[in-house]
Design a protein around this motif. Structure first.
Motif, mmCIF file in Angstrom:
data_model
loop_
_atom_site.group_PDB
_atom_site.id
_atom_site.type_symbol
_atom_site.label_atom_id
_atom_site.label_comp_id
_atom_site.label_asym_id
_atom_site.label_seq_id
_atom_site.Cartn_x
_atom_site.Cartn_y
_atom_site.Cartn_z
ATOM 1 N N ASP A 65 42.461 -99.698 -3.324
ATOM 2 C CA ASP A 65 41.779 -99.055 -4.460
ATOM 3 C C ASP A 65 40.316 -98.781 -4.118
ATOM 4 O OD1 ASP A 65 44.119 -99.245 -5.880
ATOM 5 O OD2 ASP A 65 43.523 -101.032 -6.997
ATOM 6 N N GLU A 66 39.624 -99.786 -3.560
ATOM 7 C CA GLU A 66 38.191 -99.652 -3.293
ATOM 8 C C GLU A 66 37.900 -98.639 -2.183
ATOM 9 O OE1 GLU A 66 35.826 -100.728 -5.048
ATOM 10 O OE2 GLU A 66 37.005 -102.031 -6.356
ATOM 11 N N SER A 67 38.703 -98.648 -1.129
ATOM 12 C CA SER A 67 38.463 -97.715 -0.021
ATOM 13 C C SER A 67 38.788 -96.279 -0.429
ATOM 14 C CB SER A 67 39.280 -98.121 1.208
ATOM 15 O OG SER A 67 40.667 -98.206 0.900
ATOM 16 N N SER A 68 39.823 -96.083 -1.262
ATOM 17 C CA SER A 68 40.157 -94.736 -1.763
ATOM 18 C C SER A 68 39.028 -94.201 -2.635
ATOM 19 C CB SER A 68 41.451 -94.776 -2.569
ATOM 20 O OG SER A 68 42.530 -95.237 -1.793
ATOM 21 N N LYS A 69 38.509 -95.076 -3.491
ATOM 22 C CA LYS A 69 37.413 -94.681 -4.378
ATOM 23 C C LYS A 69 36.147 -94.369 -3.582
ATOM 24 C CE LYS A 69 35.018 -96.278 -8.558
ATOM 25 N NZ LYS A 69 34.913 -97.416 -9.531
ATOM 26 N N ALA A 70 35.872 -95.189 -2.571
ATOM 27 C CA ALA A 70 34.678 -94.964 -1.748
ATOM 28 C C ALA A 70 34.756 -93.641 -1.007
ATOM 29 C CB ALA A 70 34.519 -96.122 -0.755
ATOM 30 N N LEU A 71 35.917 -93.319 -0.455
ATOM 31 C CA LEU A 71 36.087 -92.041 0.242
ATOM 32 C C LEU A 71 35.949 -90.867 -0.719
ATOM 33 C CD1 LEU A 71 38.935 -92.773 2.795
ATOM 34 C CD2 LEU A 71 36.711 -91.757 3.329
ATOM 35 N N ARG A 72 36.522 -91.019 -1.902
ATOM 36 C CA ARG A 72 36.382 -89.955 -2.907
ATOM 37 C C ARG A 72 34.909 -89.691 -3.212
ATOM 38 N NH1 ARG A 72 37.118 -91.335 -9.085
ATOM 39 N NH2 ARG A 72 35.156 -92.352 -8.455
ATOM 40 N N ASN A 73 34.148 -90.772 -3.431
ATOM 41 C CA ASN A 73 32.739 -90.614 -3.766
ATOM 42 C C ASN A 73 31.932 -90.076 -2.582
ATOM 43 O OD1 ASN A 73 33.504 -91.680 -6.189
ATOM 44 N ND2 ASN A 73 32.472 -93.651 -5.929
ATOM 45 N N TYR A 74 32.276 -90.547 -1.383
ATOM 46 C CA TYR A 74 31.567 -90.097 -0.189
ATOM 47 C C TYR A 74 31.809 -88.605 0.070
ATOM 48 C CZ TYR A 74 29.266 -91.019 4.333
ATOM 49 O OH TYR A 74 28.387 -91.057 5.400
ATOM 50 N N ALA A 75 32.962 -88.119 -0.388
ATOM 51 C CA ALA A 75 33.312 -86.706 -0.184
ATOM 52 C C ALA A 75 32.510 -85.765 -1.080
ATOM 53 C CB ALA A 75 34.807 -86.496 -0.408
ATOM 54 N N LEU A 76 31.616 -86.323 -1.907
ATOM 55 C CA LEU A 76 30.670 -85.457 -2.616
ATOM 56 C C LEU A 76 29.723 -84.804 -1.629
ATOM 57 C CD1 LEU A 76 29.823 -87.741 -5.689
ATOM 58 C CD2 LEU A 76 31.229 -85.676 -5.690
ATOM 59 N N ASN A 77 29.568 -85.408 -0.454
ATOM 60 C CA ASN A 77 28.768 -84.842 0.625
ATOM 61 C C ASN A 77 29.601 -83.791 1.362
ATOM 62 O OD1 ASN A 77 27.786 -84.626 3.466
ATOM 63 N ND2 ASN A 77 26.237 -86.068 2.742
ATOM 64 N N SER A 78 29.088 -82.568 1.465
ATOM 65 C CA SER A 78 29.847 -81.466 2.065
ATOM 66 C C SER A 78 30.188 -81.739 3.533
ATOM 67 C CB SER A 78 29.067 -80.158 1.947
ATOM 68 O OG SER A 78 27.811 -80.260 2.598
ATOM 69 N N ASP A 79 29.305 -82.423 4.258
ATOM 70 C CA ASP A 79 29.599 -82.757 5.659
ATOM 71 C C ASP A 79 30.775 -83.729 5.749
ATOM 72 O OD1 ASP A 79 27.546 -81.164 6.682
ATOM 73 O OD2 ASP A 79 26.056 -82.744 6.409
ATOM 74 N N THR A 80 30.823 -84.662 4.804
ATOM 75 C CA THR A 80 31.954 -85.599 4.769
ATOM 76 C C THR A 80 33.245 -84.852 4.498
ATOM 77 O OG1 THR A 80 30.487 -87.333 3.906
ATOM 78 C CG2 THR A 80 32.863 -87.687 3.691
ATOM 79 N N ARG A 81 33.219 -83.934 3.557
ATOM 80 C CA ARG A 81 34.429 -83.134 3.252
ATOM 81 C C ARG A 81 34.885 -82.365 4.485
ATOM 82 N NH1 ARG A 81 31.475 -82.013 -1.511
ATOM 83 N NH2 ARG A 81 31.047 -79.855 -0.902
ATOM 84 N N GLY A 82 33.920 -81.765 5.168
ATOM 85 C CA GLY A 82 34.267 -81.006 6.367
ATOM 86 C C GLY A 82 34.887 -81.877 7.447
ATOM 87 N N TYR A 83 34.388 -83.091 7.598
ATOM 88 C CA TYR A 83 34.897 -84.001 8.623
ATOM 89 C C TYR A 83 36.301 -84.493 8.269
ATOM 90 C CZ TYR A 83 34.896 -87.837 12.015
ATOM 91 O OH TYR A 83 35.207 -88.688 13.044
#
Length: 437
Positions: A65-83
């Protein structure tokens, strides 16, 4: 964030400590203006989060749950989404979504679906890649579970922006969910509009369950009223076919008959489309449509006079001014008015159709329908327009109407409410006189 410490926690399987670190670092934060602040992109950190997600899917439901949520929030960064928008990571997400490694009511799937929604905002190429990689899995979840309905609806809509929706199971599920207004959302409406505007649904109309067909027709009617939908030729052709095969509806005069509802709604939609330049070319000039409309109108009008049934005109002033719920739920509500509207439109500036209406003895019935009826709001106005279109530049029709003679008078419940009645003096003159009580 101390990446080395996080690595150590993972290596030692101290998942509680890992979860606390993730909650602290990747909590959604805002600046003084209320704008969301996304964590600075770090390839090393993203890789570590993906590792945590992979480990958690096998060993720790809480960390999942925590790692899924963290990745979701981190993906607010466009570079993270691209990666993260690569085939390998997308396949990992699919495998986790399809797994059973979770505790009851675990939110990790919702977080992962939201993560996918963040990723697909990158560009069209990513959308097409995701369609190939994750679409089937999303559809399977959409079909069997409503716990993430908003997210799966949004994903299906966005992933099919460049392809036609051709899965009848998905189509039926969308329609059924939208018809159940308690579970609807804006993406289900977007999908409904997509279904209505594409060819596939209409070419497979007969394979759809009746309740779903009624839902689609009602939505189509609402969209046409708003004027914000463009439909295909396949839709119009399907509605025409449905209408031409509907003559047996005159024998179904019960309020619960779904076939009657279907035909009535189809006639309402066709009558509206017949006045639109874009669609009228598929409706006007069709003799079968005029004949079918004429036959239905003649028979429905006769049935309404035989006995008191749902086709009988309602002329009480209170109900005319404000039709009650039972009247509006009548499957024949507006049916005659819509048939008359359709007849008038298909005869507009078409001499052959005007002559055919006269030869088919439609004109006398049109004139006889020129009475106030709560079951058919504005029927008088549609009769006037239809007669106008039938007589436009057509001397024969004008002469035919002029040759008609009065054959007595009929009682009017509306006039009787005012203490009045009609009286013929034998010289073809009809007057309104006080009613003798």
């Amino acid at each position: 964030m101390d990446v080395e410490n996080l690595k150590l926690y993972l290596k030692n399987r101290d998942y509680k400590q890992v979860g606390e670190c993730l909650r602290d670092v990747f909590a959604i934060k805002s600046d003084a203006n209320g704008q969301r602040i996304s964590a600075e992109f770090s390839k090393q950190l993203v890789d570590l989060l993906v590792e945590a997600l992979t480990v958690a899917s096998k060993e720790s439901a809480d960390l999942l749950d925590e790692s899924s949520k963290a990745l979701r929030n981190y993906a607010l960064n466009s570079d993270t989404r691209g990666y993260l928008g690569n085939e390998g990571f997308l396949k990992l997400v699919v495998s986790i979504v399809e797994s059973d490694s979770s505790k009851p009511n675990s939110p990790f799937r919702k977080y992962l679906f939201q993560l996918l929604l963040n990723i697909l905002t990158l560009n069209d190429e990513v959308v097409r890649k995701m369609y190939v990689t994750v679409y089937e899995s999303i559809c399977n979840y959409f079909l069997k579970d409503s716990s993430c309905l908003y997210e799966t609806s949004a994903l299906i809509y966005n992933l099919t922006r460049y392809v036609e929706l051709t899965d009848l199971k998905i189509i039926s599920r969308v329609i059924s969910l939208y018809g159940n207004r308690e579970e609807t959302n804006e993406f289900l409406l977007f999908l409904m509009e997509k279904i209505i505007c594409e060819d596939y649904f209409w070419k497979n109309y007969s394979a759809i369950e009746m309740n779903d067909r009624l839902t689609v027709l009602k939505v189509l009617r609402e969209l046409l009223v708003k004027g914000d939908v463009v439909i295909s030729d396949a839709c119009v052709q399907c509605l025409v076919k449905l209408f031409l095969n509907s003559t047996n509806v005159i024998f179904q005069v019960t309020n619960s008959d779904k076939m009657t509802y279907e035909t009535s709604t189809a006639v309402e939609v066709l009558s509206a489309l017949s006045s639109e330049k874009t669609y009228s070319k598929l409706i006007r000039g069709n003799k079968d449509i005029l004949i079918t409309a004429g036959v239905l109108l003649i028979n429905l009008h006769k049935l309404g006079k035989i006995s008191n049934n749902c086709l009988t005109p309602i002329q009480k002033l209170k109900e005319v001014q404000r039709p009650n719920h039972d009247i509006r739920e009548n499957p024949f509500f507006c049916f005659k008015a819509d048939l008359i509207r359709l007849i008038g439109n298909v005869c507009w500036r078409d001499r052959k159709m005007q002559d055919l209406a006269r030869e088919a003895e439609v004109i006398p019935v049109l004139l006889d329908c020129c009475n106030i009826d709560a079951n058919n709001p504005f029927i008088i106005q549609w009769v006037i327009l239809a007669v106008r279109n039938l007589c436009d530049n057509n001397p024969e029709n004008q002469k035919f109407i002029a040759s008609l003679r009065t054959e007595g008078t009929v009682s009017s419940a509306l006039l009787e409410e005012f203490g009045l009645t009609l009286h013929s003096q034998g010289d073809e003159t009809i007057r309104i006189v006080p009613l003798n009580r």
